[in-house]
Design a protein around this motif. Structure first.
Motif, PDB file in Angstrom:
ATOM      1  N   ASP A   1       2.694  13.564  -3.461  1.00  0.00           N
ATOM      2  CA  ASP A   1       1.874  12.689  -4.306  1.00  0.00           C
ATOM      3  C   ASP A   1       2.617  12.337  -5.590  1.00  0.00           C
ATOM      4  O   ASP A   1       2.565  11.188  -6.068  1.00  0.00           O
ATOM      5  N   LYS A   2       3.304  13.312  -6.151  1.00  0.00           N
ATOM      6  CA  LYS A   2       4.076  13.076  -7.375  1.00  0.00           C
ATOM      7  C   LYS A   2       5.183  12.050  -7.140  1.00  0.00           C
ATOM      8  O   LYS A   2       5.552  11.292  -8.041  1.00  0.00           O
ATOM      9  N   ALA A   3       5.707  12.010  -5.903  1.00  0.00           N
ATOM     10  CA  ALA A   3       6.771  11.068  -5.560  1.00  0.00           C
ATOM     11  C   ALA A   3       6.236   9.673  -5.246  1.00  0.00           C
ATOM     12  O   ALA A   3       7.021   8.765  -4.947  1.00  0.00           O
ATOM     13  N   GLY A   4       4.910   9.499  -5.289  1.00  0.00           N
ATOM     14  CA  GLY A   4       4.330   8.180  -5.075  1.00  0.00           C
ATOM     15  C   GLY A   4       3.725   7.955  -3.714  1.00  0.00           C
ATOM     16  O   GLY A   4       3.242   6.853  -3.423  1.00  0.00           O
ATOM     17  N   PHE A   5       3.726   8.976  -2.873  1.00  0.00           N
ATOM     18  CA  PHE A   5       3.104   8.858  -1.559  1.00  0.00           C
ATOM     19  C   PHE A   5       1.627   9.243  -1.649  1.00  0.00           C
ATOM     20  O   PHE A   5       1.176   9.831  -2.638  1.00  0.00           O
ATOM     21  N   THR A   6       0.872   8.923  -0.599  1.00  0.00           N
ATOM     22  CA  THR A   6      -0.515   9.361  -0.489  1.00  0.00           C
ATOM     23  C   THR A   6      -0.588  10.383   0.639  1.00  0.00           C
ATOM     24  O   THR A   6      -0.333  10.047   1.794  1.00  0.00           O
TER      25      THR A   6
ATOM     26  N   ARG B   1      13.828  14.043   2.420  1.00  0.00           N
ATOM     27  CA  ARG B   1      13.924  13.750   3.850  1.00  0.00           C
ATOM     28  C   ARG B   1      12.875  12.722   4.283  1.00  0.00           C
ATOM     29  O   ARG B   1      13.143  11.884   5.152  1.00  0.00           O
ATOM     30  N   VAL B   2      11.692  12.771   3.691  1.00  0.00           N
ATOM     31  CA  VAL B   2      10.683  11.755   3.973  1.00  0.00           C
ATOM     32  C   VAL B   2      11.214  10.379   3.565  1.00  0.00           C
ATOM     33  O   VAL B   2      11.099   9.400   4.307  1.00  0.00           O
ATOM     34  N   ARG B   3      11.798  10.308   2.385  1.00  0.00           N
ATOM     35  CA  ARG B   3      12.346   9.031   1.916  1.00  0.00           C
ATOM     36  C   ARG B   3      13.457   8.529   2.829  1.00  0.00           C
ATOM     37  O   ARG B   3      13.542   7.329   3.128  1.00  0.00           O
ATOM     38  N   ALA B   4      14.323   9.439   3.287  1.00  0.00           N
ATOM     39  CA  ALA B   4      15.414   9.053   4.174  1.00  0.00           C
ATOM     40  C   ALA B   4      14.884   8.494   5.493  1.00  0.00           C
ATOM     41  O   ALA B   4      15.380   7.476   5.987  1.00  0.00           O
TER      42      ALA B   4
ATOM     43  N   MET C   1       0.835  -1.196   0.000  1.00  0.00           N
ATOM     44  CA  MET C   1       0.000   0.000   0.000  1.00  0.00           C
ATOM     45  C   MET C   1       0.871   1.247   0.000  1.00  0.00           C
ATOM     46  O   MET C   1       1.966   1.245   0.564  1.00  0.00           O
ATOM     47  N   PRO C   2       0.412   2.331  -0.626  1.00  0.00           N
ATOM     48  CA  PRO C   2       1.198   3.567  -0.646  1.00  0.00           C
ATOM     49  C   PRO C   2       1.443   4.082   0.773  1.00  0.00           C
ATOM     50  O   PRO C   2       0.610   3.927   1.659  1.00  0.00           O
ATOM     51  N   THR C   3       2.593   4.682   0.960  1.00  0.00           N
ATOM     52  CA  THR C   3       2.924   5.287   2.241  1.00  0.00           C
ATOM     53  C   THR C   3       2.052   6.514   2.473  1.00  0.00           C
ATOM     54  O   THR C   3       1.951   7.381   1.617  1.00  0.00           O
ATOM     55  N   ARG C   4       1.418   6.586   3.643  1.00  0.00           N
ATOM     56  CA  ARG C   4       0.511   7.686   3.968  1.00  0.00           C
ATOM     57  C   ARG C   4       1.269   8.791   4.695  1.00  0.00           C
ATOM     58  O   ARG C   4       1.910   8.552   5.721  1.00  0.00           O
TER      59      ARG C   4
END
Length: 231
Positions: free
Chosen positions: A23-28, A115-118, A1-4
Protein backbone atom coordinates in the motif's frame (compact mmCIF):
# COMPACT_ATOMS: atom_id res chain seq x y z
CA UNK A 1 -6.79 2.75 -11.37
CA UNK A 2 -4.40 1.46 -8.69
CA UNK A 3 -2.94 -1.97 -9.29
CA UNK A 4 -4.79 -4.56 -7.19
CA UNK A 5 -2.67 -7.08 -5.27
CA UNK A 6 -4.27 -10.08 -3.58
CA UNK A 7 -2.17 -11.37 -0.65
CA UNK A 8 -3.11 -14.92 0.37
CA UNK A 9 -1.30 -15.66 3.63
CA UNK A 10 -2.55 -17.31 6.84
CA UNK A 11 0.11 -15.75 9.07
CA UNK A 12 -1.47 -12.39 10.03
CA UNK A 13 1.87 -10.75 10.84
CA UNK A 14 3.38 -11.60 7.46
CA UNK A 15 0.17 -10.71 5.61
CA UNK A 16 -0.18 -7.30 7.24
CA UNK A 17 3.50 -6.50 6.78
CA UNK A 18 3.30 -7.30 3.07
CA UNK A 19 0.07 -5.34 2.68
CA UNK A 20 1.49 -2.32 4.49
CA UNK A 21 4.53 -2.13 2.22
CA UNK A 22 2.48 -2.73 -0.93
CA UNK A 23 0.00 0.00 0.00
CA UNK A 24 2.86 2.36 0.82
CA UNK A 25 4.27 1.68 -2.67
CA UNK A 26 0.99 2.82 -4.24
CA UNK A 27 -0.74 -0.50 -4.79
CA UNK A 28 -4.15 -1.52 -3.44
CA UNK A 29 -3.85 -4.71 -1.45
CA UNK A 30 -6.47 -7.18 -0.24
CA UNK A 31 -5.61 -9.87 2.33
CA UNK A 32 -7.29 -13.25 2.74
CA UNK A 33 -6.12 -16.06 4.99
CA UNK A 34 -7.43 -19.26 3.41
CA UNK A 35 -7.36 -20.95 0.05
CA UNK A 36 -11.14 -21.09 -0.08
CA UNK A 37 -11.44 -17.33 0.46
CA UNK A 38 -8.73 -16.74 -2.12
CA UNK A 39 -10.59 -18.67 -4.82
CA UNK A 40 -13.79 -16.76 -4.03
CA UNK A 41 -11.97 -13.42 -4.23
CA UNK A 42 -10.25 -14.33 -7.51
CA UNK A 43 -13.55 -15.44 -9.05
CA UNK A 44 -15.33 -12.26 -7.94
CA UNK A 45 -12.64 -9.73 -8.80
CA UNK A 46 -9.41 -11.10 -10.34
CA UNK A 47 -6.37 -9.20 -9.02
CA UNK A 48 -3.57 -7.75 -11.12
CA UNK A 49 -0.99 -9.71 -9.10
CA UNK A 50 -1.43 -12.71 -6.80
CA UNK A 51 0.91 -13.19 -3.84
CA UNK A 52 0.29 -16.73 -2.69
CA UNK A 53 1.46 -18.67 0.35
CA UNK A 54 2.16 -22.34 -0.29
CA UNK A 55 0.70 -23.73 2.95
CA UNK A 56 -2.90 -22.59 3.43
CA UNK A 57 -6.01 -23.94 5.16
CA UNK A 58 -8.79 -25.53 3.06
CA UNK A 59 -7.03 -25.25 -0.32
CA UNK A 60 -3.24 -25.06 -0.59
CA UNK A 61 -1.29 -22.60 -2.72
CA UNK A 62 -0.28 -25.16 -5.34
CA UNK A 63 -3.91 -26.06 -6.02
CA UNK A 64 -4.86 -22.38 -6.25
CA UNK A 65 -2.03 -21.82 -8.72
CA UNK A 66 -3.20 -24.81 -10.77
CA UNK A 67 -6.79 -23.51 -10.92
CA UNK A 68 -5.75 -19.96 -11.78
CA UNK A 69 -3.62 -21.16 -14.68
CA UNK A 70 -6.34 -23.54 -15.92
CA UNK A 71 -8.93 -20.75 -16.17
CA UNK A 72 -8.59 -18.67 -19.39
CA UNK A 73 -9.94 -15.58 -17.61
CA UNK A 74 -7.21 -15.67 -14.93
CA UNK A 75 -4.33 -17.54 -16.57
CA UNK A 76 -2.32 -14.38 -17.23
CA UNK A 77 -2.30 -13.14 -13.62
CA UNK A 78 1.31 -12.86 -12.39
CA UNK A 79 1.85 -15.11 -9.34
CA UNK A 80 4.49 -14.78 -6.64
CA UNK A 81 4.64 -17.76 -4.29
CA UNK A 82 5.62 -17.43 -0.63
CA UNK A 83 6.72 -20.40 1.43
CA UNK A 84 8.75 -21.34 4.47
CA UNK A 85 10.07 -24.31 2.55
CA UNK A 86 13.48 -23.70 1.04
CA UNK A 87 14.06 -27.01 -0.77
CA UNK A 88 14.63 -26.81 -4.51
CA UNK A 89 11.86 -29.36 -5.12
CA UNK A 90 9.25 -27.01 -3.68
CA UNK A 91 10.46 -24.16 -5.85
CA UNK A 92 10.31 -26.36 -8.94
CA UNK A 93 6.77 -27.59 -8.19
CA UNK A 94 5.55 -23.99 -7.96
CA UNK A 95 7.25 -23.09 -11.23
CA UNK A 96 5.91 -26.22 -12.90
CA UNK A 97 2.37 -25.14 -12.04
CA UNK A 98 2.91 -21.68 -13.52
CA UNK A 99 4.16 -19.43 -10.72
CA UNK A 100 6.15 -16.50 -12.10
CA UNK A 101 8.29 -15.91 -9.05
CA UNK A 102 9.20 -17.38 -5.68
CA UNK A 103 10.16 -15.91 -2.29
CA UNK A 104 11.23 -18.01 0.70
CA UNK A 105 10.35 -16.82 4.18
CA UNK A 106 11.63 -14.80 5.87
CA UNK A 107 11.78 -12.24 3.07
CA UNK A 108 12.33 -8.52 2.81
CA UNK A 109 9.05 -6.65 2.18
CA UNK A 110 11.02 -4.19 0.05
CA UNK A 111 12.19 -7.06 -2.13
CA UNK A 112 8.59 -8.25 -2.45
CA UNK A 113 7.55 -4.79 -3.68
CA UNK A 114 10.47 -4.74 -6.13
CA UNK A 115 9.50 -8.10 -7.55
CA UNK A 116 5.86 -7.06 -7.93
CA UNK A 117 6.99 -3.99 -9.85
CA UNK A 118 9.29 -6.08 -12.05
CA UNK A 119 6.47 -8.48 -12.93
CA UNK A 120 4.07 -5.66 -13.76
CA UNK A 121 6.66 -3.79 -15.79
CA UNK A 122 7.19 -6.79 -18.02
CA UNK A 123 3.58 -7.95 -18.17
CA UNK A 124 2.22 -4.51 -19.06
CA UNK A 125 4.89 -3.12 -21.35
CA UNK A 126 3.59 -1.80 -24.67
CA UNK A 127 5.18 -1.41 -28.08
CA UNK A 128 4.29 0.62 -31.18
CA UNK A 129 1.49 -0.97 -33.23
CA UNK A 130 3.76 -1.39 -36.28
CA UNK A 131 5.97 -3.74 -34.24
CA UNK A 132 3.11 -5.46 -32.45
CA UNK A 133 3.22 -8.88 -34.11
CA UNK A 134 6.29 -11.13 -34.17
CA UNK A 135 6.33 -14.43 -36.06
CA UNK A 136 8.55 -17.50 -35.98
CA UNK A 137 7.47 -20.14 -38.45
CA UNK A 138 3.87 -20.97 -37.55
CA UNK A 139 4.14 -19.23 -34.15
CA UNK A 140 2.58 -15.76 -33.97
CA UNK A 141 3.07 -13.49 -30.94
CA UNK A 142 1.00 -10.35 -30.50
CA UNK A 143 2.86 -8.23 -27.96
CA UNK A 144 0.09 -5.67 -27.52
CA UNK A 145 -2.72 -8.17 -27.00
CA UNK A 146 -0.42 -10.55 -25.10
CA UNK A 147 -1.52 -13.55 -27.18
CA UNK A 148 0.27 -16.47 -28.82
CA UNK A 149 -1.03 -18.71 -31.58
CA UNK A 150 0.29 -21.81 -33.33
CA UNK A 151 -1.06 -22.49 -36.81
CA UNK A 152 -3.98 -20.20 -36.02
CA UNK A 153 -4.83 -21.89 -32.70
CA UNK A 154 -4.52 -19.85 -29.51
CA UNK A 155 -1.95 -21.11 -27.01
CA UNK A 156 -2.22 -20.22 -23.31
CA UNK A 157 1.05 -19.14 -21.71
CA UNK A 158 1.83 -17.72 -18.30
CA UNK A 159 3.22 -14.18 -18.11
CA UNK A 160 6.81 -15.42 -17.74
CA UNK A 161 6.45 -18.02 -20.50
CA UNK A 162 5.17 -15.31 -22.82
CA UNK A 163 8.05 -12.95 -22.03
CA UNK A 164 10.64 -15.70 -22.37
CA UNK A 165 9.24 -16.75 -25.76
CA UNK A 166 9.20 -13.16 -26.97
CA UNK A 167 12.78 -12.60 -25.80
CA UNK A 168 13.99 -15.75 -27.59
CA UNK A 169 12.21 -14.69 -30.78
CA UNK A 170 13.67 -11.18 -30.62
CA UNK A 171 17.16 -12.63 -30.15
CA UNK A 172 16.89 -15.60 -32.50
CA UNK A 173 20.16 -17.07 -33.65
CA UNK A 174 22.03 -15.84 -30.56
CA UNK A 175 23.32 -18.06 -27.76
CA UNK A 176 21.78 -16.75 -24.54
CA UNK A 177 23.14 -17.74 -21.16
CA UNK A 178 20.78 -18.60 -18.33
CA UNK A 179 22.11 -15.61 -16.39
CA UNK A 180 21.30 -13.26 -19.27
CA UNK A 181 17.79 -14.69 -19.55
CA UNK A 182 17.25 -14.26 -15.80
CA UNK A 183 18.50 -10.67 -15.87
CA UNK A 184 16.59 -9.58 -18.98
CA UNK A 185 13.36 -11.58 -18.65
CA UNK A 186 12.99 -11.88 -14.89
CA UNK A 187 14.60 -8.52 -14.26
CA UNK A 188 16.79 -9.47 -11.30
CA UNK A 189 19.10 -12.22 -10.11
CA UNK A 190 16.66 -14.97 -9.14
CA UNK A 191 17.65 -16.37 -5.75
CA UNK A 192 16.40 -19.85 -6.60
CA UNK A 193 19.08 -20.29 -9.27
CA UNK A 194 19.06 -20.76 -13.02
CA UNK A 195 16.95 -23.92 -12.82
CA UNK A 196 13.86 -21.72 -13.28
CA UNK A 197 14.99 -20.95 -16.86
CA UNK A 198 15.16 -24.67 -17.67
CA UNK A 199 11.66 -25.21 -16.27
CA UNK A 200 10.16 -22.42 -18.39
CA UNK A 201 11.99 -23.55 -21.54
CA UNK A 202 10.64 -27.06 -21.06
CA UNK A 203 7.10 -25.72 -20.69
CA UNK A 204 7.48 -23.71 -23.91
CA UNK A 205 8.59 -26.84 -25.74
CA UNK A 206 5.59 -28.74 -24.38
CA UNK A 207 3.02 -26.07 -25.21
CA UNK A 208 4.56 -25.22 -28.61
CA UNK A 209 5.86 -28.55 -30.01
CA UNK A 210 7.31 -26.80 -33.08
CA UNK A 211 9.88 -25.28 -30.72
CA UNK A 212 11.02 -28.65 -29.33
CA UNK A 213 13.94 -28.76 -31.77
CA UNK A 214 14.05 -25.03 -32.53
CA UNK A 215 15.12 -24.09 -28.99
CA UNK A 216 18.59 -25.62 -28.83
CA UNK A 217 20.21 -26.38 -25.47
CA UNK A 218 23.80 -25.17 -25.30
CA UNK A 219 25.38 -27.52 -22.78
CA UNK A 220 26.33 -25.94 -19.43
CA UNK A 221 25.50 -22.47 -20.74
CA UNK A 222 22.02 -21.67 -21.98
CA UNK A 223 19.78 -21.73 -25.07
CA UNK A 224 19.51 -20.57 -28.65
CA UNK A 225 16.46 -20.21 -30.89
CA UNK A 226 17.46 -21.36 -34.37
CA UNK A 227 17.40 -18.83 -37.18
CA UNK A 228 15.77 -19.35 -39.57
CA UNK A 229 12.92 -21.41 -38.19
CA UNK A 230 13.27 -25.12 -39.04
CA UNK A 231 9.53 -25.30 -39.83
Amino acid sequence: MPTRILVVEDDPDIAQLAARYLDKAGFTSTVVSSGRDALAEIATKPPDVLILDLMLPHVDGLEICRRVRANPSTTGIPIIMLTARAEESDRIVGLELGADDYLAKPFSPNELVARVRALLRRAQRTVPAMHRVVTYGSVVVDRERHTVSLQGKDITLTAKEFLLLLYLMEHRGRVLSRDVLLADVWGYRYTGGTRTVDVHVRRLREKLPVLADAIVTVKQFGYKLLDPSPA
